[in-house]
Design a protein around this motif. Structure first.
Motif, PDB file in Angstrom:
ATOM      1  N   VAL A 199     -15.790  -6.756  24.547  1.00 40.56           N
ATOM      2  CA  VAL A 199     -16.268  -5.527  23.913  1.00 40.56           C
ATOM      3  C   VAL A 199     -15.685  -5.380  22.513  1.00 40.56           C
ATOM      4  CG1 VAL A 199     -16.238  -3.002  24.050  1.00 40.56           C
ATOM      5  CG2 VAL A 199     -16.672  -4.368  26.114  1.00 40.56           C
ATOM      6  N   LEU A 200     -14.390  -5.598  22.379  1.00 42.12           N
ATOM      7  CA  LEU A 200     -13.741  -5.444  21.074  1.00 42.12           C
ATOM      8  C   LEU A 200     -14.294  -6.431  20.047  1.00 42.12           C
ATOM      9  CD1 LEU A 200     -10.043  -5.025  22.262  1.00 42.12           C
ATOM     10  CD2 LEU A 200     -11.442  -3.242  21.201  1.00 42.12           C
ATOM     11  N   ASP A 201     -14.583  -7.655  20.485  1.00 43.41           N
ATOM     12  CA  ASP A 201     -15.007  -8.715  19.563  1.00 43.41           C
ATOM     13  C   ASP A 201     -16.506  -8.988  19.631  1.00 43.41           C
ATOM     14  OD1 ASP A 201     -12.366  -9.017  18.805  1.00 43.41           O
ATOM     15  OD2 ASP A 201     -11.977 -10.633  20.237  1.00 43.41           O
ATOM     16  N   GLU A 202     -17.241  -8.093  20.235  1.00 36.13           N
ATOM     17  CA  GLU A 202     -18.674  -8.317  20.411  1.00 36.13           C
ATOM     18  C   GLU A 202     -19.383  -8.485  19.062  1.00 36.13           C
ATOM     19  OE1 GLU A 202     -22.394  -6.330  22.889  1.00 36.13           O
ATOM     20  OE2 GLU A 202     -20.659  -5.096  22.340  1.00 36.13           O
ATOM     21  N   GLY A 203     -20.331  -9.401  19.033  1.00 33.67           N
ATOM     22  CA  GLY A 203     -21.130  -9.595  17.823  1.00 33.67           C
ATOM     23  C   GLY A 203     -20.278  -9.903  16.604  1.00 33.67           C
ATOM     24  N   SER A 204     -20.462  -9.116  15.567  1.00 32.59           N
ATOM     25  CA  SER A 204     -19.737  -9.324  14.308  1.00 32.59           C
ATOM     26  C   SER A 204     -18.578  -8.345  14.138  1.00 32.59           C
ATOM     27  CB  SER A 204     -20.704  -9.182  13.128  1.00 32.59           C
ATOM     28  OG  SER A 204     -21.324  -7.903  13.137  1.00 32.59           O
ATOM     29  N   ASN A 205     -18.063  -7.803  15.261  1.00 29.16           N
ATOM     30  CA  ASN A 205     -17.016  -6.781  15.174  1.00 29.16           C
ATOM     31  C   ASN A 205     -15.786  -7.246  14.405  1.00 29.16           C
ATOM     32  OD1 ASN A 205     -18.637  -5.112  16.644  1.00 29.16           O
ATOM     33  ND2 ASN A 205     -17.340  -5.024  18.465  1.00 29.16           N
ATOM     34  N   ARG A 206     -15.360  -8.505  14.633  1.00 27.87           N
ATOM     35  CA  ARG A 206     -14.166  -8.993  13.923  1.00 27.87           C
ATOM     36  C   ARG A 206     -14.422  -9.076  12.425  1.00 27.87           C
ATOM     37  NH1 ARG A 206      -9.967 -13.297  16.483  1.00 27.87           N
ATOM     38  NH2 ARG A 206      -9.658 -12.325  18.519  1.00 27.87           N
ATOM     39  N   GLU A 207     -15.522  -9.645  12.052  1.00 26.23           N
ATOM     40  CA  GLU A 207     -15.834  -9.786  10.634  1.00 26.23           C
ATOM     41  C   GLU A 207     -15.925  -8.422   9.967  1.00 26.23           C
ATOM     42  OE1 GLU A 207     -19.352 -11.638   7.749  1.00 26.23           O
ATOM     43  OE2 GLU A 207     -19.454 -11.896   9.935  1.00 26.23           O
ATOM     44  N   GLU A 208     -16.602  -7.488  10.619  1.00 29.02           N
ATOM     45  CA  GLU A 208     -16.732  -6.143  10.052  1.00 29.02           C
ATOM     46  C   GLU A 208     -15.376  -5.456   9.956  1.00 29.02           C
ATOM     47  OE1 GLU A 208     -19.552  -4.214  12.552  1.00 29.02           O
ATOM     48  OE2 GLU A 208     -21.221  -5.510  11.930  1.00 29.02           O
ATOM     49  N   THR A 221     -14.289   1.521  12.014  1.00 28.47           N
ATOM     50  CA  THR A 221     -14.991   0.287  12.369  1.00 28.47           C
ATOM     51  C   THR A 221     -15.319   0.345  13.863  1.00 28.47           C
ATOM     52  OG1 THR A 221     -13.021  -0.993  13.000  1.00 28.47           O
ATOM     53  CG2 THR A 221     -13.634  -0.969  10.642  1.00 28.47           C
ATOM     54  N   THR A 222     -16.256  -0.459  14.269  1.00 30.17           N
ATOM     55  CA  THR A 222     -16.634  -0.473  15.689  1.00 30.17           C
ATOM     56  C   THR A 222     -15.453  -0.837  16.562  1.00 30.17           C
ATOM     57  OG1 THR A 222     -18.921  -1.029  15.144  1.00 30.17           O
ATOM     58  CG2 THR A 222     -18.179  -1.525  17.380  1.00 30.17           C
ATOM     59  N   MET A 223     -14.656  -1.819  16.131  1.00 30.70           N
ATOM     60  CA  MET A 223     -13.494  -2.227  16.924  1.00 30.70           C
ATOM     61  C   MET A 223     -12.481  -1.099  17.036  1.00 30.70           C
ATOM     62  SD  MET A 223     -10.834  -5.413  16.426  1.00 30.70           S
ATOM     63  CE  MET A 223     -12.139  -6.630  16.239  1.00 30.70           C
ATOM     64  N   GLU A 224     -12.218  -0.405  15.957  1.00 27.49           N
ATOM     65  CA  GLU A 224     -11.294   0.730  16.003  1.00 27.49           C
ATOM     66  C   GLU A 224     -11.769   1.760  17.026  1.00 27.49           C
ATOM     67  OE1 GLU A 224      -9.731   0.732  11.325  1.00 27.49           O
ATOM     68  OE2 GLU A 224     -11.481   1.935  11.922  1.00 27.49           O
ATOM     69  N   TRP A 227     -11.290   0.774  20.756  1.00 29.45           N
ATOM     70  CA  TRP A 227      -9.886   0.956  21.155  1.00 29.45           C
ATOM     71  C   TRP A 227      -9.576   2.433  21.393  1.00 29.45           C
ATOM     72  CZ3 TRP A 227      -6.323  -2.871  22.172  1.00 29.45           C
ATOM     73  CH2 TRP A 227      -4.990  -2.466  22.325  1.00 29.45           C
ATOM     74  N   ASP A 228     -10.063   3.289  20.489  1.00 30.12           N
ATOM     75  CA  ASP A 228      -9.833   4.722  20.631  1.00 30.12           C
ATOM     76  C   ASP A 228     -10.488   5.282  21.894  1.00 30.12           C
ATOM     77  OD1 ASP A 228      -8.442   4.700  18.251  1.00 30.12           O
ATOM     78  OD2 ASP A 228     -10.122   5.428  17.045  1.00 30.12           O
ATOM     79  N   GLU A 229     -11.640   4.744  22.260  1.00 34.99           N
ATOM     80  CA  GLU A 229     -12.307   5.216  23.474  1.00 34.99           C
ATOM     81  C   GLU A 229     -11.468   4.896  24.706  1.00 34.99           C
ATOM     82  OE1 GLU A 229     -16.979   5.420  22.981  1.00 34.99           O
ATOM     83  OE2 GLU A 229     -16.251   3.431  22.402  1.00 34.99           O
ATOM     84  N   ALA A 230     -10.811   3.752  24.722  1.00 36.14           N
ATOM     85  CA  ALA A 230      -9.881   3.448  25.808  1.00 36.14           C
ATOM     86  C   ALA A 230      -8.743   4.472  25.831  1.00 36.14           C
ATOM     87  CB  ALA A 230      -9.316   2.036  25.636  1.00 36.14           C
ATOM     88  N   TYR A 231      -8.209   4.766  24.671  1.00 36.35           N
ATOM     89  CA  TYR A 231      -7.127   5.753  24.530  1.00 36.35           C
ATOM     90  C   TYR A 231      -7.546   7.113  25.093  1.00 36.35           C
ATOM     91  CZ  TYR A 231      -3.513   8.455  21.914  1.00 36.35           C
ATOM     92  OH  TYR A 231      -2.480   9.277  21.532  1.00 36.35           O
ATOM     93  N   GLY A 282      -1.314  -1.508  19.141  1.00 33.32           N
ATOM     94  CA  GLY A 282      -2.583  -2.229  19.209  1.00 33.32           C
ATOM     95  C   GLY A 282      -3.586  -1.713  18.204  1.00 33.32           C
ATOM     96  N   ARG A 283      -3.616  -0.406  18.026  1.00 36.90           N
ATOM     97  CA  ARG A 283      -4.533   0.191  17.038  1.00 36.90           C
ATOM     98  C   ARG A 283      -4.125  -0.187  15.626  1.00 36.90           C
ATOM     99  NH1 ARG A 283      -7.642   2.707  13.772  1.00 36.90           N
ATOM    100  NH2 ARG A 283      -8.994   4.395  14.511  1.00 36.90           N
ATOM    101  N   ALA A 284      -2.821  -0.174  15.364  1.00 39.84           N
ATOM    102  CA  ALA A 284      -2.328  -0.585  14.047  1.00 39.84           C
ATOM    103  C   ALA A 284      -2.619  -2.060  13.801  1.00 39.84           C
ATOM    104  CB  ALA A 284      -0.824  -0.314  13.946  1.00 39.84           C
ATOM    105  N   ALA A 285      -2.539  -2.866  14.856  1.00 46.39           N
ATOM    106  CA  ALA A 285      -2.848  -4.292  14.724  1.00 46.39           C
ATOM    107  C   ALA A 285      -4.315  -4.502  14.370  1.00 46.39           C
ATOM    108  CB  ALA A 285      -2.506  -5.019  16.026  1.00 46.39           C
ATOM    109  N   ILE A 286      -5.190  -3.674  14.896  1.00 44.43           N
ATOM    110  CA  ILE A 286      -6.607  -3.764  14.543  1.00 44.43           C
ATOM    111  C   ILE A 286      -6.789  -3.462  13.053  1.00 44.43           C
ATOM    112  CG2 ILE A 286      -8.860  -2.649  14.847  1.00 44.43           C
ATOM    113  CD1 ILE A 286      -8.156  -2.342  17.816  1.00 44.43           C
TER     114      ILE A 286
END
Length: 408
Positions: A199-208, A221-224, A227-231, A282-286
């Motif tokens: 889910v975190l790395d789906e599609g172009s999430n890392r690049e974006e 960003t989508t990845m951020e 992560w927040d939704e898990a929180y 983890g959020r700061a790492a993102i």
């Protein structure tokens, strides 16, 4: 002396480099804020309103299951689905903000990417379990509200100065629903969906994320956001979501409450802080684009949340054992109904580094079957030796002992 100095120079150089390696950390260059607050262009990037909404929906549903004067089977199912049986919009909640929402509890029950994308039949079965329990509450328990329960007969049973309302096997359907949502909704979505690399790395999430490219119409960003939704599933109703550990245990009746309960045990008294710090790092790492550290923190959260569920499952079985021995049957049935939900929730836990729960669906179901299998009347016939056996089966799957879990 010159020879000694020449020999010492490379040795000291080697020590220097080894020391640097030992003292270095992958997260040294990650800027971690003191609270869960992250901004872009002076505006917050943190959002988890959907999780807050579902927690509030589940809270209202739980309350409605004991509203004998106003609740109907139709109302409970509408609260669970947030629509009628034909898929039409409904207004089942007292909170108008919840009525205005298009979200629902049912849509996210047993719906994680990692566990249920390839197992739709089990997802349907689990979703239906909750409806079965709601229907049982209205059709079995409600008509017998003022009748004393007895083996095979639903009704009320004394618990201290109050009453509990149980089915013929001694179980409280409302507790089964509420405690099972800790796993089927909150933990499953957190551990097996939003914290999943799929889910975190789906599609172009890392690049974006690397490019700071935000989701359309949003400041994150989508990845951020994932992560927040898990929180949000543990801290989404906190008095201060940016600094939630201060009130852990008192902000909702689901994972927040029971993380707080486990945290009060001296054997696990850092678990709330561990979870919060892992979410924050983890959020700061993102933000920093360090996905190795991100995944390390996700593993800490998966292990810790799973442990909360495992500890509470054992705790309630052992609490019931003491209550049965003290002839407090109403209290024991209440503990066992809560324990039933946490045992059911074990199938949604996550062993870090795998896509496996600490107990599979079949293992959890086997324990629940054994819990009710000492006689034809379920909990009325339960032997305390069975509680010890089932407690050991659960504790053996984790890194805590029966004694540690029972002492909470």
């Amino acid at each position: 002396m010159k020879t000694i100095r020449l020999l010492l120079l490379p040795l000291l150089t080697l020590i220097f480099f080894v020391s640097c390696d030992i003292n270095s950390s992958d997260d040294e260059d990650i800027e971690v804020p003191p609270t869960y607050e992250f901004e872009r262009n002076g505006e917050s990037t943190v959002a988890f309103s959907g999780q807050t909404t579902r927690i509030k929906m589940a809270d209202e549903l739980f309350a409605a299951m004991l509203d004998f004067d106003n609740t109907t089977e139709e109302l409970l199912l509408q609260m669970y689905r947030n629509q009628d049986e034909s898929g039409n919009e409904v207004d089942p909640y007292s909170d108008e903000e919840l009525n205005a929402s298009t979200k629902s509890i049912k849509s996210k029950v047993a719906a994680s990417r990692d566990y249920f994308t390839s197992n739709a039949s089990l997802s349907v079965e689990i979703k239906n379990d909750f409806e079965t329990w709601m229907i049982g509450q209205v059709n079995e328990v409600f008509p017998n509200q003022n009748q004393l329960a007895s083996p095979g007969v639903p009704g009320q049973i004394a618990d201290g100065s109050g009453e509990r309302y149980i089915n013929g096997q001694g179980l409280e359907y409302d507790q089964m629903v509420a405690k099972s949502l800790n796993g089927a909704l909150m933990a499953d979505q957190m551990l097996n969906n939003y914290l999943s690399p799929a889910v975190l790395d789906e599609g172009s999430n890392r690049e974006e994320n690397d490019n700071g490219e935000t989701a359309e119409g949003s400041n994150y960003t989508t990845m951020e956001h994932k992560w927040d939704e898990a929180y949000g599933y543990i801290f989404g109703t906190s008095a201060n979501p940016a600094n939630p550990v201060a009130t852990i245990g008192s902000d909702d009746i689901f994972l927040n409450k029971y993380t707080g309960s486990v945290n009060q045990d001296d054997d696990f008294n850092t678990i709330a802080e561990d979870i919060f710090n892992a979410f924050k790092l983890g959020r700061a790492a993102i933000v920093a684009g360090d996905y190795e550290v991100r995944d390390e923190q996700a593993a800490i959260i998966q292990e810790s949340i799973s442990k909360v569920i495992g500890v509470r499952a054992v705790y309630y079985l052992q609490a019931a054992k003491r209550q049965i021995e003290d002839d407090q049957l109403g209290s024991a049935f209440h503990s066992l109904s809560e324990g039933y939900g946490f045992i059911y929730s074990l199938q949604f836990t996550r062993i870090p580094g795998t896509e496996q729960p600490y107990l599979t669906n079949s293992e959890a179901e086997a324990i629940l079957t054994d819990l009710l299998d000492d006689g034809e009347n379920g909990l009325w016939d339960l032997e305390t030796s069975t509680l010890d056996d089932l407690s050991e089966q659960i504790a053996d799957k984790f890194d805590f002992t029966l004694e540690e879990a029972a002492s909470n």
